[in-house]
Write a protein that holds these residues in place. Structure first.
Motif, PDB file in Angstrom:
ATOM      1  N   GLY A   1       0.854  -1.185   0.000  1.00 55.93           N
ATOM      2  CA  GLY A   1       0.000   0.000   0.000  1.00 55.93           C
ATOM      3  C   GLY A   1       0.884   1.227   0.000  1.00 55.93           C
ATOM      4  N   ARG A   2       0.721   2.066   1.012  1.00 56.76           N
ATOM      5  CA  ARG A   2       1.552   3.273   1.123  1.00 56.76           C
ATOM      6  C   ARG A   2       2.778   3.043   2.005  1.00 56.76           C
ATOM      7  N   ALA A   3       2.824   1.913   2.676  1.00 54.61           N
ATOM      8  CA  ALA A   3       3.927   1.648   3.607  1.00 54.61           C
ATOM      9  C   ALA A   3       5.070   0.928   2.901  1.00 54.61           C
ATOM     10  N   HIS A   4       6.282   1.340   3.234  1.00 48.26           N
ATOM     11  CA  HIS A   4       7.488   0.654   2.769  1.00 48.26           C
ATOM     12  C   HIS A   4       7.994  -0.168   3.950  1.00 48.26           C
ATOM     13  N   VAL A   5       7.934  -1.485   3.794  1.00 49.10           N
ATOM     14  CA  VAL A   5       8.309  -2.392   4.872  1.00 49.10           C
ATOM     15  C   VAL A   5       9.664  -3.013   4.550  1.00 49.10           C
ATOM     16  N   CYS A   6      10.553  -2.998   5.535  1.00 42.56           N
ATOM     17  CA  CYS A   6      11.913  -3.508   5.344  1.00 42.56           C
ATOM     18  C   CYS A   6      12.121  -4.767   6.172  1.00 42.56           C
ATOM     19  N   ARG A   7      12.968  -5.637   5.639  1.00 35.21           N
ATOM     20  CA  ARG A   7      13.387  -6.821   6.398  1.00 35.21           C
ATOM     21  C   ARG A   7      14.868  -7.051   6.149  1.00 35.21           C
ATOM     22  N   ILE A   8      15.488  -7.670   7.108  1.00 34.78           N
ATOM     23  CA  ILE A   8      16.930  -7.915   7.024  1.00 34.78           C
ATOM     24  C   ILE A   8      17.210  -9.079   6.080  1.00 34.78           C
ATOM     25  N   GLU A   9      18.323  -8.986   5.365  1.00 39.18           N
ATOM     26  CA  GLU A   9      18.830 -10.064   4.525  1.00 39.18           C
ATOM     27  C   GLU A   9      20.200 -10.436   5.091  1.00 39.18           C
ATOM     28  N   PRO A  10      20.302 -11.557   5.794  1.00 33.03           N
ATOM     29  CA  PRO A  10      21.534 -11.856   6.526  1.00 33.03           C
ATOM     30  C   PRO A  10      22.707 -12.371   5.690  1.00 33.03           C
ATOM     31  N   ALA A  11      22.487 -12.811   4.475  1.00 33.31           N
ATOM     32  CA  ALA A  11      23.572 -13.427   3.691  1.00 33.31           C
ATOM     33  C   ALA A  11      24.817 -12.540   3.570  1.00 33.31           C
TER      34      ALA A  11
END
Length: 120
Positions: free
Chosen positions: A68-78
């Protein structure tokens, strides 16, 4: 291939060089966050936080998803694993050097030992 790996590692260390980005990454380790949530502890604008996230994305450390309007971030551990492997090499190097120094120091006679030997 080696040049690509070096470039990626350079980007990872460049991203980790900033304390704000390190804190954001630590926050993401406990779960997904919106850009606003990442910005909140620093009292920074969404634009400033987004710039930090772009650096983390370029290094491959973060994935951003638009919901939607939100930018959601998640970690990429590699990429962190690659950085850890690089650091681990030097950890082994210095451990070996310090072990050799310790052995050398233990093998050297001390002043106390030398003094006792001469007066007996």
């Amino acid at each position: 291939m080696v040049e690509r790996e070096t470039t990626n590692l350079d980007l990872v260390f460049q991203a980790l060089a900033d304390p704000t980005r390190r804190a954001m990454l630590r926050d993401l380790a406990s779960g997904e966050r919106r850009i606003g949530e990442l910005a909140a502890p620093f009292s920074m604008s969404l634009e400033a936080a987004s710039k930090h996230v772009r650096v983390l994305e370029r290094a491959g450390l973060v994935r951003r998803q638009v919901r939607g309007r939100a930018h959601v971030c998640r970690i990429e551990p590699a990429p962190l694993v690659a950085a850890q492997d690089w650091i681990r090499f030097y950890e082994r190097f210095w451990s070996g050097r310090l072990d050799a120094l310790e052995a050398l120091l233990k093998a050297e006679p001390t002043e106390e030992t030398t003094d006792r030997g001469g007066s007996e």
